[in-house]
Design a protein around this motif. Structure first.
Motif, short mmCIF file in Angstrom:
data_model
loop_
_atom_site.label_atom_id
_atom_site.label_comp_id
_atom_site.label_asym_id
_atom_site.label_seq_id
_atom_site.Cartn_x
_atom_site.Cartn_y
_atom_site.Cartn_z
N VAL A 1 0.82 -1.22 0.00
CA VAL A 1 0.00 0.00 0.00
C VAL A 1 0.85 1.27 0.00
CG1 VAL A 1 -1.67 1.31 1.39
CG2 VAL A 1 -1.95 -1.16 1.09
N ILE A 2 1.98 1.26 0.71
CA ILE A 2 2.78 2.47 0.92
C ILE A 2 3.17 3.19 -0.37
CG2 ILE A 2 5.08 3.25 1.67
CD1 ILE A 2 4.79 1.40 4.09
N PRO A 3 3.71 2.51 -1.40
CA PRO A 3 4.13 3.23 -2.61
C PRO A 3 2.99 4.03 -3.25
CG PRO A 3 5.04 1.03 -2.62
CD PRO A 3 4.06 1.07 -1.49
N ALA A 4 1.78 3.43 -3.26
CA ALA A 4 0.64 4.13 -3.84
C ALA A 4 0.25 5.34 -3.00
CB ALA A 4 -0.55 3.17 -3.97
N LEU A 5 0.28 5.21 -1.68
CA LEU A 5 -0.07 6.33 -0.81
C LEU A 5 0.94 7.47 -0.94
CD1 LEU A 5 -1.27 4.60 2.50
CD2 LEU A 5 -2.58 5.24 0.46
N MET A 6 2.21 7.12 -1.06
CA MET A 6 3.25 8.15 -1.20
C MET A 6 3.24 8.76 -2.60
SD MET A 6 6.34 6.31 0.94
CE MET A 6 7.50 7.65 0.69
N GLY A 7 2.76 7.99 -3.59
CA GLY A 7 2.77 8.46 -4.96
C GLY A 7 1.56 9.26 -5.36
#
Length: 348
Positions: A237-243
């Motif tokens: 989930v993290i990469p999408a939230l940061m992106g």
């Protein structure tokens, strides 16, 4: 006839023997306790400065006793864990949901305002950020390696008490738990490490100080039933939230559980790995139900790519938000079959 020496009760139960036995027992207990204590102490020294206290303000609409609507400011608190040197913090979605102001307190007492970078209610995860120097960063582990019975250590800020440490064991893995958005979070970790309000968003760790979960929920009427979102779900989930601020996911409508298959089955069906996803249930009206997926099916592939775990299936689905026809490879009653399915994008 063999003669045996005569022993008196004084010889057997002498003070020296009692003292020696007591001392040996105490030494053994101390050695066991030292090993356990050293593991917990080591984790605290290694990770505690990466755990933060999150104070939140939000506006809540209420109604007075005279049925008049009004808005009041409500304060709450939770925990989070720093996972990058430039100030990105992982926490629960419900900790920062609808916040009008977020303040982060570090373990050394420094305070910083934070901004929400991304929020995913369906996994109960969120990323916030502060701008601060000299930050301690926690190491993210591998939740797929977690085993029932291993030591689990939680650090958080229950009821605002800074850097509170509790420990226990991993009670179960592969649980399904319903998030506050209503979606089932699969592969949840269950632990008996004591959690309380304010622990939400804090890390669950191994004896090596690696984060294996983000503490998310307790059952208030029970004791020792606490749950954490697996860190491998967070890594997805993290990469999408940061992106882009949110995690787009396709939806097929199953509750599943990770399973390991025997070598005989792997060889017979020529599978890439021995992992798969067992279908526990399908939701009414869902793509899975429409496609004919059944309880007891084991999903082992998605569009000819291996599916070894729920996290891997979610990753494939997150790349499939255009609602196009896809194919699941499924084991059903000793047969390997392909099922056409059209995932739909999950919206709120």
């Amino acid at each position: 006839m063999r003669e045996y020496p005569n022993y008196s009760s004084d010889d057997i139960f002498s003070g020296d023997n009692v003292k020696k036995n007591s001392r040996d027992s105490r030494d053994t207990d101390e050695r066991i306790l030292d090993a356990y204590s050293q593991a917990v102490v080591g984790v605290v020294q290694k990770v505690s400065h990466a755990v933060v206290n999150i104070e939140v303000q939000r506006q809540v609409n209420s109604r007075s006793r005279y049925y008049q609507n009004y808005t009041q400011e409500v304060r709450g608190n939770g925990s989070g864990v720093i996972f990058t040197p430039d100030g990105y913090i992982l926490t629960n979605s419900h900790v920062v949901d609808k916040a009008t102001n977020i303040e982060v307190m570090l373990a050394d007492g420094r305070n910083y305002n934070a901004e929400i970078i991304g929020d995913d209610p369906d996994s109960d995860l969120a990323v916030i950020r502060i701008h601060a120097p000299n930050l301690v960063v926690a190491k993210l582990g591998d939740s797929n390696l977690v085993r029932v019975g291993q030591l689990a250590i939680a650090i958080g800020n229950p009821y605002g008490f800074q850097t509170t440490v509790t420990s226990g064991v991993i009670s179960a893995i592969g649980r399904s738990f319903r998030s506050r958005s209503g979606r089932l979070i699969d592969n949840v970790i269950q632990t008996d490490a004591a959690l309380n309000p304010g622990n939400s968003g804090g890390p669950l760790m191994t004896s090596y100080g690696e984060v294996i979960g983000i503490n998310t929920a307790i059952i208030a009427s029970a004791q020792g039933l606490c749950f954490a979102v697996p860190i491998n779900t967070a890594k997805t989930v993290i990469p999408a939230l940061m992106g882009g601020g949110k995690f787009r996911r396709a939806y097929i409508g199953i509750a599943g559980q990770n399973v390991q298959m025997s070598r005989r089955i792997v060889l017979y069906h020529e599978l890439a790995d021995n992992g798969g996803v067992l279908v526990i249930s399908t939701e009414s009206g869902s793509p899975a139900r429409k496609a004919g997926l059944l309880k007891g099916d084991v999903i082992v592939g998605f569009n000819n790519k291996p599916v070894r775990s729920i996290d891997e299936l979610q990753k494939h689905l997150s790349d499939q938000t255009n609602q196009s026809l896809s194919y699941l490879t499924v084991l059903r009653q000793n047969q390997k079959i392909k099922i056409g399915i059209t995932p739909t994008e999950l919206t709120h």
